[in-house]
Design an enzyme around this catalytic site. Structure first.
Site, PDB file in Angstrom:
ATOM      1  N   ALA A   1       0.833  -1.197   0.000  1.00  0.00           N
ATOM      2  CA  ALA A   1       0.000   0.000   0.000  1.00  0.00           C
ATOM      3  C   ALA A   1       0.868   1.247   0.000  1.00  0.00           C
ATOM      4  O   ALA A   1       1.876   1.318   0.704  1.00  0.00           O
ATOM      5  CB  ALA A   1      -0.912   0.007   1.232  1.00  0.00           C
ATOM      6  N   CYS A   2       0.464   2.193  -0.824  1.00  0.00           N
ATOM      7  CA  CYS A   2       1.133   3.491  -0.818  1.00  0.00           C
ATOM      8  C   CYS A   2       0.053   4.564  -0.946  1.00  0.00           C
ATOM      9  O   CYS A   2      -1.137   4.249  -0.998  1.00  0.00           O
ATOM     10  CB  CYS A   2       2.180   3.587  -1.919  1.00  0.00           C
ATOM     11  SG  CYS A   2       1.529   3.565  -3.594  1.00  0.00           S
ATOM     12  N   SER A   3       0.444   5.791  -1.020  1.00  0.00           N
ATOM     13  CA  SER A   3      -0.524   6.884  -1.042  1.00  0.00           C
ATOM     14  C   SER A   3      -1.549   6.721  -2.153  1.00  0.00           C
ATOM     15  O   SER A   3      -2.742   6.839  -1.929  1.00  0.00           O
ATOM     16  CB  SER A   3       0.195   8.222  -1.175  1.00  0.00           C
ATOM     17  OG  SER A   3       1.064   8.405  -0.084  1.00  0.00           O
TER      18      SER A   3
END
Length: 102
Positions: free
Chosen positions: A8-10
């Site tokens: 998960a990232c922004s």
């Protein structure tokens, strides 16, 4: 048994290349794993079907909140491994977290 890893990232975009590298390493090593990338806002969609969440370095600030919310191993990807797109190292770290959480 298939293991499931969520990166998960922004926005979910920067992790997608790392996911492809991790899948390549897993395939070469014969590791039965499903690896997906998502944006922080979509983690809930996957939470019931994953074994570990690996966070992009830009999300390190959210690690403790996510650990409180989900009963899963959660770790921030090492910035150097992320920058170098070291799929093998990130895959190994995720698999170690899954094993340690059994």
């Amino acid at each position: 048994m298939t293991k499931s890893i969520l990166l998960a990232c922004s926005g979910g975009y920067s992790t997608s290349m790392l996911v492809e590298r991790m899948k390549k390493v897993a395939s070469e090593k014969g590791v039965d794993v499903v690896i997906e990338a998502t944006a922080e806002s979509s983690i809930d969609t996957f939470a019931d079907s994953i074994d570990v969440i690996m966070l992009g370095p830009q999300m390190a600030h959210a690690e403790s909140d996510l650990k409180a919310k989900y009963d899963l191993p959660i770790a921030t990807i090492d910035m150097m491994d992320y920058g170098m797109m070291n799929g093998e190292k990130v895959l190994n770290t995720a698999l170690e977290l899954i094993e340690a959480n059994k």
